[in-house]
Design a protein around this motif. Structure first.
Motif, PDB file in Angstrom:
ATOM      1  N   CYS A 179       0.843  -1.205   0.000  1.00 53.89           N
ATOM      2  CA  CYS A 179       0.000   0.000   0.000  1.00 53.89           C
ATOM      3  C   CYS A 179       0.877   1.254   0.000  1.00 53.89           C
ATOM      4  O   CYS A 179       0.607   2.212  -0.727  1.00 53.89           O
ATOM      5  CB  CYS A 179      -0.895   0.031   1.245  1.00 53.89           C
ATOM      6  N   VAL A 180       1.909   1.223   0.817  1.00 49.45           N
ATOM      7  CA  VAL A 180       2.785   2.384   0.905  1.00 49.45           C
ATOM      8  C   VAL A 180       3.561   2.548  -0.407  1.00 49.45           C
ATOM      9  O   VAL A 180       3.754   3.663  -0.898  1.00 49.45           O
ATOM     10  CB  VAL A 180       3.753   2.234   2.099  1.00 49.45           C
ATOM     11  N   ILE A 181       3.975   1.442  -0.990  1.00 53.82           N
ATOM     12  CA  ILE A 181       4.765   1.511  -2.223  1.00 53.82           C
ATOM     13  C   ILE A 181       3.975   2.159  -3.359  1.00 53.82           C
ATOM     14  O   ILE A 181       4.501   2.999  -4.083  1.00 53.82           O
ATOM     15  CB  ILE A 181       5.241   0.094  -2.621  1.00 53.82           C
ATOM     16  N   VAL A 182       2.722   1.771  -3.531  1.00 51.72           N
ATOM     17  CA  VAL A 182       1.973   2.314  -4.667  1.00 51.72           C
ATOM     18  C   VAL A 182       0.993   3.422  -4.287  1.00 51.72           C
ATOM     19  O   VAL A 182       0.348   3.992  -5.160  1.00 51.72           O
ATOM     20  CB  VAL A 182       1.228   1.223  -5.475  1.00 51.72           C
ATOM     21  N   GLY A 183       0.865   3.692  -2.992  1.00 50.33           N
ATOM     22  CA  GLY A 183       0.043   4.835  -2.611  1.00 50.33           C
ATOM     23  C   GLY A 183      -1.424   4.542  -2.364  1.00 50.33           C
ATOM     24  O   GLY A 183      -2.257   5.451  -2.455  1.00 50.33           O
TER      25      GLY A 183
END
Ligand code: B12
Ligand code: B12
Lengths: 455, 249, 455, 249
Positions: free
Chosen positions: A71-75
């Motif tokens: 989630c953090v990687i792709v926003g």
């Protein structure tokens, strides 16, 4: 328990993905049904990891952690992680609690470090196979309830896929026996759920946890998977659609006992549930092809609040591990829906999802928001009994299928449906009479024990 | 067309949420000339470096320029990279700059400076995905290790042979394909057979922790940036089991 | 070779998924770009199956067959199957032909038995690693061309991911060296492609096969993956976006040599290509998370004609094998887009896809149809040389990124971009001068051999 | 809302493309009474069957009713199912009807008719997904085999024990979970150890051909409808290797 007597939505036009009349808020402030669609990822442990609590903790640490990291990687702004217990977890009630506690810590860390909003759902395995145990009084029964107690301490949401009526269902579904479906799903399933969910809601309340909801996976989904795709000849799709209509009144019992949603992903009856109750729902479709195939991959998203993959076994794919991969896909699915909301195009977007599957097959047809609402209305208008509302829903569903000329049916599917309709018409109106009839008819079905349902 | 101004329910720019405050490099020397050398490295200025190093060598010994200018400058770069201020290309360019500076010093001394130790790197047989290895090489170089760079698509025996000849403190492998990573356990087995008990760090997209820790000598490398730290451990005589316990698990 | 000097589309408003100005028709009558989006599934063989032709044939028989079967099961009307060669297949040129022949037979059978329309794309592996072989004269070069010959006999479409310029690219990308990107991607890559694609188009013609197209996977995708998500610190996203803009002029060469599309899925530059050439394109985004992660999962579908998963390794998932699972998902993605077309809501649907990612990051931003078109225009307006058009495209891309205040950049990303822009401004205008400069600058890069490119 | 009337670019109703023309069951007997018996089976009329069989037995022997009425009727059902005309529930209900008819005949004869042979079926330990097994049971029954139905969640040793006691011509296993299918190789190994070389057909959602053919005795079952054909093969003394070659590969 009071059977629902009115619709929360006054028309299906008001129903939209991302928004529920009765949103719920999780521990870390995630509002479900509060205006936007949220992905719900379900990783499944690899074979071998169920050996001990330690190996399971490690497996879920990775799997759930990979989802959060992605989630953090792709926003993707927020996520719900669900872990469905395998047998061993519920069989050792402490294990589920430890897994929930560990995941809660991971989520706290992601919130603090990045601002990611996440929530956790524990789904307890219903170990009570009705033909093998007394549903209300067995070691398995106690383990299930104890697991709820343990998990509710740390999880945001608890759920179960309950098993009541399964013994009669399995017997009936392969015999074209629509009366058997009504009896197993509505009469037996409904009674079992009332018994069970009164307790689950109590446990959840005590622990400040959300009582999510149930699903008729054991029955309506079995029917749907048996009907299968376009080359399967196990059972007619029209029968599976009737089984789905019947399941609505059964799954509804959880909410009548005080559950608040979000409903379980694999409850394809959830659009009907939402039309009646206004609770937020989780659904799964195309992006759950990793777990099963269906003919309503897009339309089932039309009024979802959470959007799920059902279950994906943990393993490495080229791009990342499977929970990361499916988190990315689900999140993008949700992003497109949420973009449509921001643009004011949600109606058009929903129409595309619906049109994709409305006439692909009976299941896609009956789960379109308009038809789901009409079936919901049949449920609440016939609330004399669990049986009456289920029969009314099924007959309404049958009428809808026979009444829309754009829904093509093979001759066989259509004739089958007509004969189920005739069968249903000839059934008694009163639940007592129906129960009497069924207790006689099914008394020799292996393992059927009326006392399990208070009958 | 108008795009919504509030996109927070569509995506979150986590990169902006975690943006690291800019930091200046710290001062590394009171000497103006040596600080200038260090600055060149910190800024990756490979055009200036020649003049600045030559200037410094007018008053300092080459070893002083290396040890009190070039290397402290590079250490600052590593620190800024570790803290998330610097990106990879800055590290590489700084490293190029430092190496250019060292070359000048070595010329003047008439002999090469001693490297910390040797590390053999390669990309697996049949695999030409070597960007990961290229990064590893650059970072090891920047940290003062001598890199024996075997390149891409390297047969198993060639890796083993290089280890026999160079006796490195560590060997690394990169593989991005499930069909090529199978070379790693073979290499590890042959090394063991020859009693070359060298920590073997394997990384690359296809390669999972589980896979690498399933054979002896193997240590899984998640990020190229771990390579220098791992090499330091090997230099300090950590065994492969100790390294695995520290970096994996 | 004549460098393109005009846009096929006179504005991005005219560009839409499913429709290309110059559709192509495959052997079994599948029209690509003819009004509807078609899924393209790419299965990848498991490790071990590359041992022999026999094991590979068996692997692809299953993988490709599972994909075809899944279309029939869920009702997806048509599909393109792509097989990307692994090293061993191209290294044994007969193998690729056998695999193509076998797949063609499977597709004929599905057409006859069910009416499923399918087409097959063979993608030859470019074995020529520039720092290891002479690009124009090596055993590998001959194997690559021979593989095209063998596959074109049976495949509907042939493609490649060509490698020209890769040695300089790898050196430059980790050194913030924008001149190196221009040299490697545009000057070297473009020249290599001209040499290669003239021959591929010839071979395809001779065999009645479609010359699909190329991709700057080796360079622009390497940059994109290194830039990664929101926590990677390998290279700035702004640099990756410039590399993508540069790649457009390079990939364009295939079409200038006579390729007709559909472009390769992993060519994220394809929206730019489509704006210039009008050929149908394949793209991949969210549903290729199985193969890699990106920040433009939805927007990249905005003008696609084929919709792909990039690559998924063959293995069992709960619902089916992985090619079946991804076929199902891709097909549903396409069904929603096609439904929007039938409903006349395609503009709204496209707007949702675009809005999902327009400001998620630089790549999503520059690949929005409007920006892609503007970059395409810079390419055709500066057609003095491969170099000139690439530089113009990159500078236009940089201007766009700096000029839209809704596109947030970290301070570091922004400063980096400003410095690349300065670097580009200071470069020579004429290609000859630029080449002279670069031959000097890169003459010591390991393995760089100007003769490989006719320089 | 209006829905597009042409949906052919959104989905294809392949089920309608391949819809099989309806077929009547063929006549199986010139005798009116026996044909009536067969008709009852073909239509799955479990209410009529009692009267019709009793009626027939007034003039025919029970074995005649079975062999020339009930079984030929069921054969017609099998044929219609094979050709895609009948769906599963029709087969099951016909089978129930046939079995009810046979019971009446057996009552009259005072002894059970002989079954073709025994087949042991089970669902793996820890697994309660038994619908697949339920179908297999019904189809085997319908084809005249005696099913030793061990039910769901059956421990390894119980399956082995049942084989020891019943000496079936074939044993089947169903598993829908990757965590439970691991029981199959264990069962196979124990059977081999006891020299019970019985073809062991394994099926169910989680179970792949590859997995089942990786251990001796194992034959992969894709569709429940294969079970009777497989049992016939076993009855005809096909070995597990022959059966695997025929049904898998
Ligand atoms: C760029 C790329 C290429 C380039 C490679 C150029 C090059 N010189 O590297 C080109 C275009 C040439 C290429 C070709 C092919 N590719 Co390719 N490629 C990629 C791609 C898109 C990105 C890889 C990359 O550079 N990543 C960035 C680098 C920095 O990451 P990395 O190497 O993993 O390194 C990181 C870590 O792993 C770690 N690390 C790595 N090594 C080490 C070592 C140590 C000691 C440590 C501590 C850490 C460490 O550090 C880095 C981060 O800090 C991937 C997609 C993907 N999902 O990975 C496909 C991918 C790897 N390619 C793939 C394939 C199939 C191919 C081809 C066969 C395609 C074809 N049909 O032509 C050919 C292969 C030819 C061959 N024989 O090798 C598949 C591999 C499938 C598989 N797993 O088997 C992938 C996964 C794409 C896909 N999804 O299908 N490819
Ligand atoms: C219905 C269902 C249930 C029902 C099962 C009821 C029952 N009595 O069978 C209920 C609700 C009880 C249930 C419970 C659970 N389930 Co469940 N369930 C399913 C579901 C939706 C359908 C299965 C089904 O009935 N299919 C139809 C039948 C006919 O198919 P089949 O058995 O495969 O048989 C066919 C062939 O395989 C073949 N065949 C089978 N056996 C044999 C034998 C021979 C000899 C031959 C020739 C052929 C053959 O013939 C049939 C076709 O003709 C699947 C989804 C899926 N993708 O499969 C999940 C699924 C199997 N369940 C799953 C899980 C995880 C669970 C639970 C743990 C969930 C939970 N957290 O509570 C529990 C498990 C409890 C336990 N200990 O077993 C996972 C399993 C994951 C895994 N592979 O490990 C699945 C895959 C769902 C998912 N995607 O996550 N489930």
């Amino acid at each position: 328990m009071q059977l629902s007597n009115s619709m929360t939505y006054s028309s299906s036009e008001e129903m939209m993905f991302g928004t529920a009349r009765k949103p719920v808020v999780t521990k870390r402030g995630l509002k479900i049904g509060g205006g936007y669609v949220i992905p719900e990822i379900v990783p499944h442990p690899r074979p071998g990891s169920e050996k001990s609590m330690k190996t399971l903790l490690r497996e879920f640490e990775r799997a759930n952690g990979d989802a959060l990291e992605r989630c953090v990687i792709v926003g993707h702004p927020c996520i719900v992680v669900e872990n469905e217990h395998v047998f061993q977890i519920t069989h050792n009630p402490g294990w589920g609690g430890e897994i929930a506690a560990q995941t809660a810590r991971q989520m706290d860390e992601y919130l603090e470090r990045y601002g990611l909003k996440a929530a956790y759902r524990s789904t307890i395995a219903d170990l009570r196979k009705p033909d093998m145990v007394n549903m209300r009084d067995s070691d398995y029964t106690r383990e299930v309830l104890e697991s709820f107690n343990e998990c509710a301490k740390y999880a945001d949401i608890v759920s179960i896929e309950s098993m009541g009526g399964k013994e009669i269902f399995d017997y009936s579904i392969i015999r074209n026996d629509i009366a058997g479906l009504l009896f197993s799903q509505a009469v037996l399933g409904g009674r079992d759920m009332e018994w069970l969910w009164t307790q689950i809601v109590e446990i959840a309340k005590k622990n400040g946890c959300i009582a999510g909801g149930d699903t008729d996976c054991a029955q309506a989904n079995t029917a749907m998977f048996m009907a299968g795709g376009f080359i399967s000849k196990d059972i007619p799709h029209t029968l599976a659609a009737l089984s789905r209509a019947i399941s609505a009144g059964r799954t509804l019992v959880a909410y009548e006992c005080g559950a608040t949603g979000p409903g379980k992903d694999c409850a394809y009856e959830n659009p009907i549930i939402k039309s009646i109750t206004g609770v937020p729902i989780s659904t799964e479709g195309k992006t759950s092809a990793c777990a099963h195939s269906d003919l309503c991959g897009n339309v089932i998203a039309a009024v979802c609040d959470l959007w799920s993959n059902e279950a994906v076994e943990y393993h490495n794919m080229f791009g990342a591990t499977s929970p990361a991969v499916f988190t990315e896909i689900l999140g993008y699915d949700a992003a497109a829906m949420n973009a449509s909301i921001e643009l004011g195009y949600q109606k058009e977007f929903q129409a595309c999802l619906v049109t994709s599957d409305r006439y692909r097959g009976p299941h896609g047809f009956m789960l379109c928001p308009d038809n789901a609402w009409i079936i919901g209305k049949a449920v609440v208008d016939n609330n004399e009994s669990l049986y009456a509302r289920a029969r009314a829903a099924a007959m309404k569903c049958g009428d809808l299928m026979l009444g829309d000329s754009q829904l093509k049916l093979t001759a066989f599917e259509k004739e089958s449906l007509q004969s189920y309709m005739k069968d249903m018409e000839s059934l008694p109106d009163k639940e007592e009479d129906f129960i009497d009839m069924c207790l006689k008819k099914y008394n020799k079905v292996k393992g059927f024990n009326p006392a399990s349902y208070g009958l | 067309m108008e795009y919504p101004t509030d996109t927070s329910n569509i995506f979150t720019r986590f990169d902006i949420n975690i943006e690291v405050a800019r930091q200046e490099a710290r001062k590394v020397s009171d000497d103006v000339l040596l600080q200038k050398v260090a600055n060149c490295v910190v800024e990756g200025d490979d055009e200036e470096i020649e003049d600045v190093v030559k200037e410094a060598m007018k008053t300092k010994s080459p070893m002083e320029v290396i040890n009190e200018g070039l290397i402290p400058g590079m250490n600052e770069v590593s620190r800024l990279w570790d803290e998330g201020v610097y990106f990879l290309p800055q590290v590489i360019v700084s490293s190029d700059t430092m190496i250019a500076g060292i070359s000048l010093c070595e010329e003047k001394m008439g002999k090469p400076v001693e490297k910390k130790a040797k590390v053999v790197t390669h990309t697996a047989e049949g695999d030409i995905h070597d960007i990961g290895q290229v990064i590893v090489n650059a970072l090891l170089n920047a940290s003062g290790f001598e890199v024996i760079n075997l390149g891409a698509d390297v047969p198993v025996d060639e890796v083993v042979e290089a280890c026999k000849i160079h006796k490195p403190i560590m060997v690394t492998g990169t593989a991005l394909m499930t069909t090529t990573m199978t070379a790693f356990p073979k290499i590890a087995a042959k090394l063991k057979q020859l009693n070359l008990i060298i920590p073997f760090v394997c990384g690359g997209g296809a390669v999972s922790e589980e896979y690498v820790t399933s054979f002896d000598l193997g240590i899984w490398g998640k990020e190229a940036s771990q390579a220098p730290g791992m090499a330091e451990d090997a230099l300090n005589k950590a065994s492969w089991t100790e390294m695995r316990a520290k970096w994996n698990g």
